[in-house]
Design a protein around this motif. Structure first.
Motif, PDB file in Angstrom:
ATOM      1  N   ILE A 130      47.185  37.900 -29.672  1.00  0.00           N
ATOM      2  CA  ILE A 130      45.770  37.900 -29.012  1.00  0.00           C
ATOM      3  C   ILE A 130      45.808  36.700 -28.066  1.00  0.00           C
ATOM      4  O   ILE A 130      45.363  36.661 -26.909  1.00  0.00           O
ATOM      5  N   TYR A 131      46.386  35.379 -28.483  1.00  0.00           N
ATOM      6  CA  TYR A 131      46.374  34.199 -27.805  1.00  0.00           C
ATOM      7  C   TYR A 131      46.996  34.336 -26.541  1.00  0.00           C
ATOM      8  O   TYR A 131      46.828  33.847 -25.426  1.00  0.00           O
ATOM      9  N   GLU A 132      48.379  34.983 -26.525  1.00  0.00           N
ATOM     10  CA  GLU A 132      49.089  35.008 -25.596  1.00  0.00           C
ATOM     11  C   GLU A 132      48.370  36.203 -24.606  1.00  0.00           C
ATOM     12  O   GLU A 132      48.855  35.930 -23.300  1.00  0.00           O
ATOM     13  N   ASN A 133      48.101  36.886 -24.927  1.00  0.00           N
ATOM     14  CA  ASN A 133      47.321  37.966 -23.962  1.00  0.00           C
ATOM     15  C   ASN A 133      46.287  37.116 -23.141  1.00  0.00           C
ATOM     16  O   ASN A 133      46.113  37.326 -22.003  1.00  0.00           O
ATOM     17  N   VAL A 134      45.355  36.351 -23.705  1.00  0.00           N
ATOM     18  CA  VAL A 134      44.392  35.596 -22.835  1.00  0.00           C
ATOM     19  C   VAL A 134      45.199  34.523 -21.923  1.00  0.00           C
ATOM     20  O   VAL A 134      44.600  34.370 -21.108  1.00  0.00           O
ATOM     21  N   TYR A 136      48.007  34.534 -20.901  1.00  0.00           N
ATOM     22  CA  TYR A 136      49.016  35.111 -19.617  1.00  0.00           C
ATOM     23  C   TYR A 136      48.672  34.545 -18.461  1.00  0.00           C
ATOM     24  O   TYR A 136      49.666  34.066 -17.448  1.00  0.00           O
ATOM     25  N   GLY A 137      47.592  34.976 -17.854  1.00  0.00           N
ATOM     26  CA  GLY A 137      47.219  34.625 -16.488  1.00  0.00           C
ATOM     27  C   GLY A 137      47.281  32.943 -16.150  1.00  0.00           C
ATOM     28  O   GLY A 137      47.894  32.859 -15.136  1.00  0.00           O
ATOM     29  N   LEU A 138      47.068  32.334 -17.227  1.00  0.00           N
ATOM     30  CA  LEU A 138      47.277  30.586 -16.997  1.00  0.00           C
ATOM     31  C   LEU A 138      48.653  30.421 -16.855  1.00  0.00           C
ATOM     32  O   LEU A 138      49.227  29.739 -16.166  1.00  0.00           O
ATOM     33  N   ARG A 139      49.487  31.087 -17.751  1.00  0.00           N
ATOM     34  CA  ARG A 139      50.895  30.695 -17.813  1.00  0.00           C
ATOM     35  C   ARG A 139      51.639  31.185 -16.473  1.00  0.00           C
ATOM     36  O   ARG A 139      52.521  30.461 -16.118  1.00  0.00           O
ATOM     37  N   ILE A 140      51.270  32.211 -16.113  1.00  0.00           N
ATOM     38  CA  ILE A 140      51.931  32.793 -14.832  1.00  0.00           C
ATOM     39  C   ILE A 140      51.405  31.948 -13.776  1.00  0.00           C
ATOM     40  O   ILE A 140      52.179  31.631 -12.574  1.00  0.00           O
ATOM     41  N   ALA A 141      50.373  31.246 -13.949  1.00  0.00           N
ATOM     42  CA  ALA A 141      50.034  30.291 -12.718  1.00  0.00           C
ATOM     43  C   ALA A 141      50.685  29.173 -12.906  1.00  0.00           C
ATOM     44  O   ALA A 141      50.273  28.096 -12.262  1.00  0.00           O
ATOM     45  N   GLY A 142      51.605  28.735 -13.901  1.00  0.00           N
ATOM     46  CA  GLY A 142      52.188  27.741 -14.083  1.00  0.00           C
ATOM     47  C   GLY A 142      51.500  26.398 -15.078  1.00  0.00           C
ATOM     48  O   GLY A 142      51.981  25.454 -15.159  1.00  0.00           O
ATOM     49  N   VAL A 143      50.463  26.841 -15.700  1.00  0.00           N
ATOM     50  CA  VAL A 143      49.833  26.028 -16.800  1.00  0.00           C
ATOM     51  C   VAL A 143      50.587  25.907 -17.954  1.00  0.00           C
ATOM     52  O   VAL A 143      50.980  27.050 -18.606  1.00  0.00           O
ATOM     53  N   ALA A 192      39.670  34.609 -18.094  1.00  0.00           N
ATOM     54  CA  ALA A 192      40.505  33.314 -18.311  1.00  0.00           C
ATOM     55  C   ALA A 192      41.125  32.372 -17.031  1.00  0.00           C
ATOM     56  O   ALA A 192      41.153  31.437 -17.001  1.00  0.00           O
ATOM     57  N   VAL A 193      41.261  33.410 -15.912  1.00  0.00           N
ATOM     58  CA  VAL A 193      41.934  32.919 -14.819  1.00  0.00           C
ATOM     59  C   VAL A 193      40.693  32.415 -13.778  1.00  0.00           C
ATOM     60  O   VAL A 193      40.949  32.194 -12.741  1.00  0.00           O
ATOM     61  N   LYS A 194      39.520  32.526 -14.323  1.00  0.00           N
ATOM     62  CA  LYS A 194      38.260  32.034 -13.502  1.00  0.00           C
ATOM     63  C   LYS A 194      38.253  32.848 -12.261  1.00  0.00           C
ATOM     64  O   LYS A 194      38.320  32.073 -11.276  1.00  0.00           O
ATOM     65  N   PRO A 195      37.936  34.069 -11.921  1.00  0.00           N
ATOM     66  CA  PRO A 195      38.024  34.730 -10.848  1.00  0.00           C
ATOM     67  C   PRO A 195      36.518  34.586 -10.204  1.00  0.00           C
ATOM     68  O   PRO A 195      35.767  34.086 -11.063  1.00  0.00           O
ATOM     69  N   GLU A 196      36.307  34.979  -9.178  1.00  0.00           N
ATOM     70  CA  GLU A 196      35.028  34.865  -8.587  1.00  0.00           C
ATOM     71  C   GLU A 196      34.466  36.363  -8.779  1.00  0.00           C
ATOM     72  O   GLU A 196      33.140  36.492  -9.001  1.00  0.00           O
ATOM     73  N   ILE A 197      35.297  37.143  -8.735  1.00  0.00           N
ATOM     74  CA  ILE A 197      34.608  38.782  -8.642  1.00  0.00           C
ATOM     75  C   ILE A 197      35.504  39.456  -9.968  1.00  0.00           C
ATOM     76  O   ILE A 197      36.840  39.290 -10.064  1.00  0.00           O
ATOM     77  N   ILE A 198      34.743  40.379 -10.683  1.00  0.00           N
ATOM     78  CA  ILE A 198      35.433  41.081 -11.527  1.00  0.00           C
ATOM     79  C   ILE A 198      35.036  42.619 -11.179  1.00  0.00           C
ATOM     80  O   ILE A 198      33.983  42.911 -11.177  1.00  0.00           O
ATOM     81  N   LEU A 199      36.376  43.523 -11.340  1.00  0.00           N
ATOM     82  CA  LEU A 199      36.096  44.605 -10.911  1.00  0.00           C
ATOM     83  C   LEU A 199      36.442  45.659 -12.122  1.00  0.00           C
ATOM     84  O   LEU A 199      37.305  45.399 -13.030  1.00  0.00           O
TER      85      LEU A 199
ATOM     86  N   SER B 524      48.333  45.857 -15.209  1.00  0.00           N
ATOM     87  CA  SER B 524      47.467  44.618 -15.510  1.00  0.00           C
ATOM     88  C   SER B 524      47.937  43.162 -15.303  1.00  0.00           C
ATOM     89  O   SER B 524      47.373  42.368 -14.890  1.00  0.00           O
ATOM     90  N   SER B 525      49.086  43.190 -15.488  1.00  0.00           N
ATOM     91  CA  SER B 525      49.930  42.127 -14.947  1.00  0.00           C
ATOM     92  C   SER B 525      49.702  41.666 -13.550  1.00  0.00           C
ATOM     93  O   SER B 525      49.266  40.451 -13.295  1.00  0.00           O
ATOM     94  N   PHE B 526      50.031  42.561 -12.623  1.00  0.00           N
ATOM     95  CA  PHE B 526      49.657  42.429 -11.371  1.00  0.00           C
ATOM     96  C   PHE B 526      48.099  42.184 -11.035  1.00  0.00           C
ATOM     97  O   PHE B 526      47.821  41.198 -10.150  1.00  0.00           O
ATOM     98  N   ALA B 527      47.348  42.690 -11.733  1.00  0.00           N
ATOM     99  CA  ALA B 527      45.826  42.427 -11.546  1.00  0.00           C
ATOM    100  C   ALA B 527      45.384  40.947 -12.018  1.00  0.00           C
ATOM    101  O   ALA B 527      44.447  40.573 -11.321  1.00  0.00           O
ATOM    102  N   LEU B 528      46.141  40.326 -12.680  1.00  0.00           N
ATOM    103  CA  LEU B 528      46.159  39.017 -13.160  1.00  0.00           C
ATOM    104  C   LEU B 528      46.768  38.175 -12.356  1.00  0.00           C
ATOM    105  O   LEU B 528      46.844  36.831 -12.605  1.00  0.00           O
ATOM    106  N   GLY B 529      47.300  38.302 -11.127  1.00  0.00           N
ATOM    107  CA  GLY B 529      47.926  37.687  -9.990  1.00  0.00           C
ATOM    108  C   GLY B 529      49.348  37.285 -10.315  1.00  0.00           C
ATOM    109  O   GLY B 529      49.971  36.257  -9.901  1.00  0.00           O
TER     110      GLY B 529
END
Ligand SMILES: Nc1ncnc2c1ncn2[C@@H]1O[C@H](COP(=O)(O)OP(=O)(O)OP(=O)(O)O)[C@@H](O)[C@H]1O
Ligand SMILES: [Mg+2]
Lengths: 280, 642
Positions: A130-134, A136-143, A192-199, B524-529
């Protein structure tokens, strides 16, 4: 959205000021501007024709319409997910998000998607904890900093209304949760990646009524911080969660207006037929 | 619902089945049994193979135990202990000698190379004028003069051609001057090649001189080397003396153990004989065969008596060698890389030799001819035996370790090469390649699997072996472990070819595993950037990991069982690789479990110990494959739950 700034586009400032003045006049600012967009998957057969709309900030906009009318297609144009299909492309028109043309050549879809998140119809957490799922977006952004990750994971899960249920088992697999929890996990992952818009593409169609209610409540909550576009097949859901509704039919945008207006006194005959269940 | 002919149904139900029955079976049943039958046939075949293997192999251990018991009772084992001491000593000596020879030959090498080139050119010239040369040899003196002129013409023509000069130029440079001199030398030597030219004579003299100087310089080294060798003389003499006795003892033992059989054969022959005289003689002969067991205690007496002598010899050898070891030249003082390398190895191996000798001294003292040979000894000497020696005049050994280590190292080399290559290709084809590239690369890699392994083996012998050896001689590659290689047929060569054979298996299965990762994860990985690469490494690969591990395991199983390539290319030297060479072991030849079966099974006597030993090797292979397959299935199941 600095990255999307398109300084070489001469139309930018002009168009931008136009939008701004309009936004000032008509309440909330518009964040997505769709300008006469046509779209084809194979380069020939258009599945969207000449669609124009404005989606306003911090509101929930619902897309409704019969199956195959192009709701998903338009939604996936907003974060350029259609790029994954080699031949698919806009055949006409322009989409601007936060005043930048997202189909301009200089735009990096990766950066765009960090700003425009997406929640899918079928909940699809990664086969990770669960932790890694949330995270994920930060990790790929280099955090990498543990404190930042911990904090964001917790706040995102709280935001998604899942924290109390999972705080004791953050390290267990995300796939071990119930369907409704998994979908909320996906929402947490997105915010978690703080987007402006959610689809959101039919986010509740695979869920039971109780889970659906929870997600709908959540959407109303999230509206405070995010601009939300939701595709739904449920008229009731549209009335419950959305501020504005757009009705599509055969690739055309038939009508778009405040939700109450659409469901009480639609301007178009086709809209009325659809919401009263005459077809669809 | 059995065929109801006697009692007619009361009413035809509207749900009555359609179609007809045959022997009480519906068409659906027939189909079901047909396919079921096919599946069970496969299982039955597998069982039959197991039964066959086990039936042929299980008698190995009792027979082997009997063989080992004779080995011990007759004292052959005792002498073998000494023999091993001698072999270890000789191995160390060989390394030392090689170091010496490398040093000795190096200085005169460049002159020797020029002389060799001259010989090659002269040979080319004489080949080009074969006819004239033949005639010249037969002709009388008068004819010789005329033929010689003809030969000079022909030789000059040949010398003008570039192909004639196509010789190996490794140690010197072809200067115009040298070429001119050599040309003249060839002409001067005449058609018979026996009239010494001054140039060549001078070169030969120089070579001899350099050689003499070098041997002079290396005299101390030579003395050390010879002392090292001679230190082993007393041990060898003692071993030779005792070996004769041991062989006689064994002769007696085998006469005894075959006695009942011979007796029976004679009596059988006698029973069929009609002539009473011959019959009587055969019976008498049979009666004459004594069936008294040899008295091993007295037969092995000389061995027990020799223990003190061996002890003295062993102690002397150890102290001699330790003394000589201290006088070894510093490797740094040698001039050639090969010399230094061999000297270092000799040093190491002498140190090991001293340890071995000490152990052997204790073993020799402790040896008893009547110590019981247990069943466990028969088992361990197979699974952990370091020697596989067959058809020997001394003693046969069936230890699987040399074969097993060969198979394993070759398979490991193959995996080290094949795994990264196949998995990278699988990722590329599935995730990064365009549709066009995909439709080209995928079938091409899969096609590799269609190449018959004998063709690959052939390629390994003819092309890869030579190429590898040549490449390994390159100066700037000398840092690679095992380079420069002396041999063409090595574990490295076989491993590379097997890697090639494993690639299609691993690639196809890994690509499947990657392909089975749900598209939703990627999306979903792509959708997360995430970028393409981030998606591949953080989502797709972890999700496909179990499938990829299974692919690797099955690839491993595929190559550990491969036969043709290793038989042709691995060099078929039955020995445990010398790990003193570090990673350089890959440049050594080896034999394999599969190779030995293919090579020896056709030649052994059915039912003999050797034959059963080969079946045991087959069993080992079978069990290894079984385990690998089992683990692969377990991995897939285990991780697929998530
Ligand atoms: N990947 C694709 N390639 C080609 N055509 C597609 C693709 N995806 C959708 N289409 C077509 O585009 C049209 C619009 O599809 P879309 O998925 O946008 O409809 P939708 O309104 O989301 O329908 P639903 O309510 O059933 O989800 C349909 O005619 C569909 O067949
Ligand atoms: Mg849809």
């Amino acid at each position: 959205m600095k990255v999307l700034m398109n300084e070489t586009d001469p139309n930018q400032t002009e168009a931008g000021s136009q939008v701004n003045s309009e936004a000032n006049n008509a309440g909330p600012r518009s964040v997505i501007d769709v300008e006469q967009v046509s779209f084809a998957y194979d380069g020939k057969k258009e599945v969207l024709r000449d669609v124009s709309m404005k989606i306003r900030e911090r509101q929930v906009t619902a897309f409704i319409g019969p199956s195959g009318c192009g709701k998903t297609t338009l939604l996936r144009c907003f974060n350029r997910m259609n790029d994954l299909i080699p031949t698919a492309a806009l055949t006409k028109g322009r989409i601007r998000i936060l005043e930048s043309d997202i189909y301009a050549r200089e735009v990096d879809p990766i950066e765009l998607r960090k700003c425009v998140g997406m929640v899918f119809q079928k909940y699809n957490p990664f086969p990770k904890s669960i932790y890694e799922n949330v995270a994920y977006g930060l990790r790929i952004a280099g955090v990498q900093k543990k404190s930042v990750l911990d904090e964001t994971v917790e706040s995102s899960l709280r935001h998604a209304g899942l924290w109390e249920e999972v705080k004791d088992r953050l390290d267990s697999s995300g796939l071990g949760l119930s369907g409704g929890q998994q979908q909320r996990l996906c929402i947490a992952r997105t915010i978690a990646v703080k987007p402006e818009i959610i689809l959101m593409d039919e986010p509740c169609s695979a869920l039971d009524p109780i889970s659906t209610t929870r997600i709908e409540e959540l959407i109303t909550q999230l509206k405070k911080d995010f601009t939300i576009v939701i595709v739904t097949h449920s008229m009731q859901q549209a009335t419950r969660v959305s501020d504005r509704t757009a009705f599509f039919y055969l690739g055309n945008l038939i009508e778009m207006d405040d939700t109450t207006k659409i469901f009480t006194s639609p301007a178009e005959r086709q809209t009325e037929d659809y919401i009263s269940g005459k077809f669809g | 619902m059995p065929a109801s002919t006697s009692e007619k149904p009361v009413s035809v139900s509207r749900f009555q089945e359609k179609g007809f029955r045959f022997l009480g079976l519906t068409f659906q049943d027939v189909i079901r049994y047909f396919f079921g039958g096919n599946a069970s046939l496969a299982i039955v075949a597998l069982l039959l193979i197991c039964v066959f293997l086990i039936r042929e192999a299980w008698l190995f251990f009792p027979t082997h135990r009997h063989d080992l018991a004779i080995f011990r009772q007759t004292g052959v084992e005792y002498v073998d202990l000494m023999l091993q001491e001698g072999i270890a000593h000789k191995e160390a000596y060989t390394l030392l000698n090689q170091a010496y020879l490398a040093e000795l030959n190096e200085p005169s090498q460049s002159v020797a190379a020029i002389l060799l080139a001259h010989q090659q050119v002269a040979l080319e010239v004489s080949k080009a004028n074969q006819r004239t040369v033949d005639d010249w040899k037969k002709a009388d003196d008068a004819g010789k003069v005329a033929l010689r002129t003809r030969w000079v013409e022909g030789a000059e023509k040949a010398l003008d051609q570039n192909e004639t000069w196509n010789v190996e130029v490794a140690r010197f440079e072809w200067t115009g001057d040298l070429r001119q001199k050599m040309r003249q030398a060839v002409l001067e030597e005449g058609p018979g090649g026996d009239e010494k030219s001054p140039f060549i004579a001078e070169l030969e003299e120089r070579k001899a001189q350099i050689f003499a100087e070098t041997s002079e310089r290396l005299k101390p080294f030579n003395a050390i080397k010879l002392a090292f060798r001679n230190a082993g003389r007393p041990l060898d003499a003692l071993t030779d003396e005792l070996a004769k006795i041991a062989k006689e003892n064994r002769e007696l033992a085998s006469t005894f153990s075959s006695a009942p059989e011979r007796k029976e054969a004679l009596l059988e022959g006698a029973a069929m004989e009609t002539d009473p005289v011959i019959k009587a003689r055969k019976v008498a002969e049979a009666e004459a065969i004594v069936m008294v067991a040899p008295d091993y205690a007295s037969l092995t007496r000389p061995f027990y008596d020799s223990v003190p002598k061996h002890d003295a010899v062993n102690t002397a050898l150890r102290s001699d060698l330790a003394g000589i070891l201290a006088t070894f030249p510093e490797p740094g003082t040698l001039q050639t890389e090969l010399g230094r390398k061999n000297l270092r190895l000799a040093h190491k191996s002498t140190e090991q030799l001293l340890g071995k000798l000490k152990l052997a001294a204790a073993d020799v003292k402790a040896w008893r001819h009547d110590a019981k040979v247990g069943f466990g000894a028969a088992v361990t000497s197979f699974f952990f035996g370091k020697r596989w020696i067959t058809n020997s005049s001394w003693q046969d050994f069936y230890g699987v370790l040399p074969l097993f280590s060969g198979s394993l190292i070759i398979a490991l080399i193959a995996m080290v090469v094949a795994v990264p290559f196949s998995i990278a290709s699988a990722i590329y084809v599935n995730q990064l390649a365009s549709f066009k590239e995909q439709s080209f690369v995928k079938p091409t890699i899969e096609f590799i699997g269609a190449i018959p392994s004998v063709v690959l083996g052939f390629f390994g012998i003819m092309v890869l072996g030579t190429t590898l050896r040549d490449v390994s001689q390159l100066e700037w590659l000398s840092w690679v472990p095992g380079f420069p290689m002396q041999e063409r047929l090595t574990m490295l060569n076989a491993g590379l070819l097997l890697a090639f054979m494993a690639i299609p298996t691993i690639f196809t299965l890994a690509e499947d595993a990657i392909n089975n990762v749900p598209h939703a994860f990627t999306e979903s990985s792509f959708a997360l950037g995430a970028t393409k690469l981030q998606t591949v490494f953080r989502v797709i690969l972890p999700t496909a990991l179990s499938g990829i591990i299974a692919a690797i395991l099955l690839g491993f199983g595929r190559i550990i069982g491969e036969t043709m390539v290793v038989l042709l290319v691995a060099g078929n030297k039955i020995q445990i690789p010398d790990f003193n060479a570090g990673l350089g072991v890959i440049a050594q030849p080896a034999h394999t479990m599969t190779g030995i079966i293919a090579q020896e099974l056709g030649e052994v006597e059915r039912g003999s110990l050797h034959w059963r030993a080969l079946f045991m090797v087959g069993m080992v292979l079978f069990v290894i494959s079984l385990i690998i397959n089992y683990i692969a299935q377990w991995v897939v199941k285990r991780f697929h739950k998530v």
